[in-house]
Design a protein around this motif. Structure first.
Motif, PDB file in Angstrom:
ATOM      1  N   ILE A  29     -10.701   7.362   5.445  1.00  0.00           N
ATOM      2  CA  ILE A  29     -10.758   5.875   5.288  1.00  0.00           C
ATOM      3  C   ILE A  29     -12.326   5.772   5.255  1.00  0.00           C
ATOM      4  O   ILE A  29     -12.920   5.825   6.324  1.00  0.00           O
ATOM      5  CB  ILE A  29     -10.060   5.214   6.426  1.00  0.00           C
ATOM      6  CG1 ILE A  29      -8.432   5.569   6.479  1.00  0.00           C
ATOM      7  CG2 ILE A  29     -10.044   3.620   6.314  1.00  0.00           C
ATOM      8  CD1 ILE A  29      -7.589   5.034   7.548  1.00  0.00           C
ATOM      9  N   TYR A  82      -1.187   3.085   4.265  1.00  0.00           N
ATOM     10  CA  TYR A  82      -1.871   4.207   3.764  1.00  0.00           C
ATOM     11  C   TYR A  82      -1.536   5.437   4.741  1.00  0.00           C
ATOM     12  O   TYR A  82      -1.310   6.597   4.348  1.00  0.00           O
ATOM     13  CB  TYR A  82      -3.361   4.033   3.806  1.00  0.00           C
ATOM     14  CG  TYR A  82      -4.023   5.050   3.339  1.00  0.00           C
ATOM     15  CD1 TYR A  82      -4.081   5.853   2.282  1.00  0.00           C
ATOM     16  CD2 TYR A  82      -5.121   5.490   4.536  1.00  0.00           C
ATOM     17  CE1 TYR A  82      -4.699   6.927   1.945  1.00  0.00           C
ATOM     18  CE2 TYR A  82      -5.630   6.805   4.310  1.00  0.00           C
ATOM     19  CZ  TYR A  82      -5.566   7.462   3.127  1.00  0.00           C
ATOM     20  OH  TYR A  82      -6.536   8.757   2.898  1.00  0.00           O
ATOM     21  N   TYR A 128      -8.598   6.043   1.109  1.00  0.00           N
ATOM     22  CA  TYR A 128      -8.557   4.675   1.312  1.00  0.00           C
ATOM     23  C   TYR A 128      -9.828   4.063   1.201  1.00  0.00           C
ATOM     24  O   TYR A 128     -10.683   4.355   2.236  1.00  0.00           O
ATOM     25  CB  TYR A 128      -7.594   4.312   2.596  1.00  0.00           C
ATOM     26  CG  TYR A 128      -7.301   2.959   2.530  1.00  0.00           C
ATOM     27  CD1 TYR A 128      -6.400   2.433   1.817  1.00  0.00           C
ATOM     28  CD2 TYR A 128      -7.865   2.073   3.450  1.00  0.00           C
ATOM     29  CE1 TYR A 128      -5.823   0.899   1.941  1.00  0.00           C
ATOM     30  CE2 TYR A 128      -7.438   0.690   3.626  1.00  0.00           C
ATOM     31  CZ  TYR A 128      -6.438  -0.001   2.670  1.00  0.00           C
ATOM     32  OH  TYR A 128      -6.156  -1.268   2.800  1.00  0.00           O
ATOM     33  N   ILE A 131       0.904  -1.269  -0.032  1.00  0.00           N
ATOM     34  CA  ILE A 131      -0.043  -0.011  -0.015  1.00  0.00           C
ATOM     35  C   ILE A 131       0.749   1.217  -0.004  1.00  0.00           C
ATOM     36  O   ILE A 131       0.674   2.342  -0.652  1.00  0.00           O
ATOM     37  CB  ILE A 131      -0.780  -0.039   1.155  1.00  0.00           C
ATOM     38  CG1 ILE A 131      -2.002  -1.113   1.063  1.00  0.00           C
ATOM     39  CG2 ILE A 131      -1.619   1.293   1.364  1.00  0.00           C
ATOM     40  CD1 ILE A 131      -2.894  -0.961  -0.028  1.00  0.00           C
ATOM     41  N   CYS A 146       0.303   4.345  -2.750  1.00  0.00           N
ATOM     42  CA  CYS A 146       0.314   5.744  -2.226  1.00  0.00           C
ATOM     43  C   CYS A 146       1.291   6.340  -2.977  1.00  0.00           C
ATOM     44  O   CYS A 146       0.994   7.625  -3.520  1.00  0.00           O
ATOM     45  CB  CYS A 146       0.217   5.735  -0.714  1.00  0.00           C
ATOM     46  SG  CYS A 146      -1.117   5.005   0.007  1.00  0.00           S
ATOM     47  N   ILE A 176      -7.161   4.510  -3.217  1.00  0.00           N
ATOM     48  CA  ILE A 176      -6.156   3.255  -2.680  1.00  0.00           C
ATOM     49  C   ILE A 176      -7.188   2.327  -2.287  1.00  0.00           C
ATOM     50  O   ILE A 176      -7.821   2.555  -1.114  1.00  0.00           O
ATOM     51  CB  ILE A 176      -5.325   3.969  -2.013  1.00  0.00           C
ATOM     52  CG1 ILE A 176      -4.523   5.202  -2.189  1.00  0.00           C
ATOM     53  CG2 ILE A 176      -4.234   2.761  -1.677  1.00  0.00           C
ATOM     54  CD1 ILE A 176      -3.856   4.962  -3.509  1.00  0.00           C
ATOM     55  N   GLU A 211      -4.002  -0.651   6.031  1.00  0.00           N
ATOM     56  CA  GLU A 211      -4.327   0.759   6.525  1.00  0.00           C
ATOM     57  C   GLU A 211      -3.152   1.651   7.002  1.00  0.00           C
ATOM     58  O   GLU A 211      -3.093   2.502   6.739  1.00  0.00           O
ATOM     59  CB  GLU A 211      -5.430   0.592   7.634  1.00  0.00           C
ATOM     60  CG  GLU A 211      -6.841   0.289   6.993  1.00  0.00           C
ATOM     61  CD  GLU A 211      -7.969   0.360   7.958  1.00  0.00           C
ATOM     62  OE1 GLU A 211      -7.824   1.072   8.705  1.00  0.00           O
ATOM     63  OE2 GLU A 211      -9.127   0.052   7.521  1.00  0.00           O
TER      64      GLU A 211
END
Length: 315
Positions: A199, A186, A169, A152, A156, A227, A183
């Motif tokens: 998120i 991100y 996200y 991730i 990004c 993302i 997560e």
């Protein structure tokens, strides 16, 4: 029918040496193993698995548990099974597929388990046989997985490098080790870049992501890249953006995660973080065979860095 004695004659070794290579490969040199294996290959010799099992007191069966619903439109788990079958087949083990959790009927020398959740850990511990998990976990089991965090991070960075000013996200509604790692990748990357994290979490269904975009039509900011934790969610984001008539990738970018099938059938085709599913399956098998044949109780972790595949959904 080719016999063990034929192999011994071909390799110019004793029948006992051939037997040792087949039944106790850890007790012979690499040179001897290569010599005998080459003779077996040339003569198309197949070891008698039943006899081998009697000698080693093993079933030579590996159970592969898939504990989540399999989508037959995607070859994700088929690729995994191909990789596992390749590696355990080389060691003369057979694969048995199990799709019901907590059931341990019949013999097996070890288990590979994927699709597990935290609630599964107790019965997995009670299997009392070597186990390798396909998937990052916090319970102390050996595992193979993609590098969820770094994957991730790479997604990004690509979005930022191509000029998107906002990164959103789209994650999974799961509190599992792999979702936390993705997560965190991100959050760490956008925070470092001076971008406020946003998120949203959903079930792994394209319809949920599509409806989210449609509900946010008036609040979407141009030059945003989504993302996504999976290609399925990315597909839903793409469908939602198309339904409200915005431009991909000029106004909005999309990056998925998996790279198995959906990334290629989407229109536009998805930029994604491609996982090495077959190779990871092979390593799952290799780690488990190591545990079985060498009584290896150590905890092992092997992560594969997913590959950024740039397609039409990003600038």
């Amino acid at each position: 029918m080719t016999t063990l004695a034929d192999v011994a004659k071909k390799a110019n070794v004793s029948a006992m040496t051939v037997s040792r290579v087949i039944n106790h490969p850890d007790k012979v040199t690499e040179e001897l193993k290569q010599l005998v294996h080459q003779a077996m290959l040339e003569l198309d010799y197949q070891p008698n698995i039943a006899a081998k099992s009697l000698v080693s007191k093993r079933s030579h069966i590996i159970k592969v548990y898939i504990l989540e619903e399999m989508d037959t439109t995607e070859p994700y788990y088929m690729n995994l099974l191909v990789g596992i079958a390749r590696s355990i087949g080389k060691a003369h083990y057979s694969l048995q597929l199990v799709t019901t959790d907590g059931v341990d009927r019949g013999p097996a020398d070890g288990c590979i388990i994927t699709g597990f959740r935290q609630a599964d850990m107790d019965w997995i511990r009670n299997l009392r046989k070597p186990v390798v998990l396909f998937g990052e976990n916090e319970a102390g089991f050996s595992f193979v997985d993609s590098d969820n965090y770094q994957g991730i991070v790479s997604a990004c960075k690509h979005a930022i490098d191509t000029g998107y000013q906002q990164l959103v996200y789209i994650g999974l509604e799961l509190e599992e080790a792999f979702t936390k790692s993705r997560e965190k990748g991100y959050i760490d990357t956008v925070t470092k870049a001076g971008i406020s994290p946003k998120i949203y979490r959903f079930d792994n269904r394209s319809s949920a992501a599509r409806k989210f975009i449609q509900s946010q039509n008036e609040h979407l900011m141009k030059n945003t890249c989504f993302i996504c934790a999976t290609d399925r969610l990315a597909l839903g984001i793409n469908q939602g953006l198309q339904s409200i008539g915005v431009e991909v990738p000029d106004d909005f970018g999309i990056i998925g995660y998996d790279g198995v099938f959906l990334d290629q059938v989407s229109s536009p085709k998805l930029t994604t973080m491609k996982q090495s599913i077959v190779e990871m399956g092979e390593v799952c098998g290799e780690l488990l065979i190591q545990k079985i044949e060498h009584n290896d109780t150590s905890q092992r972790q092997q992560r594969f860095l997913p590959q950024l595949v740039v397609r039409e959904s990003t600038k």
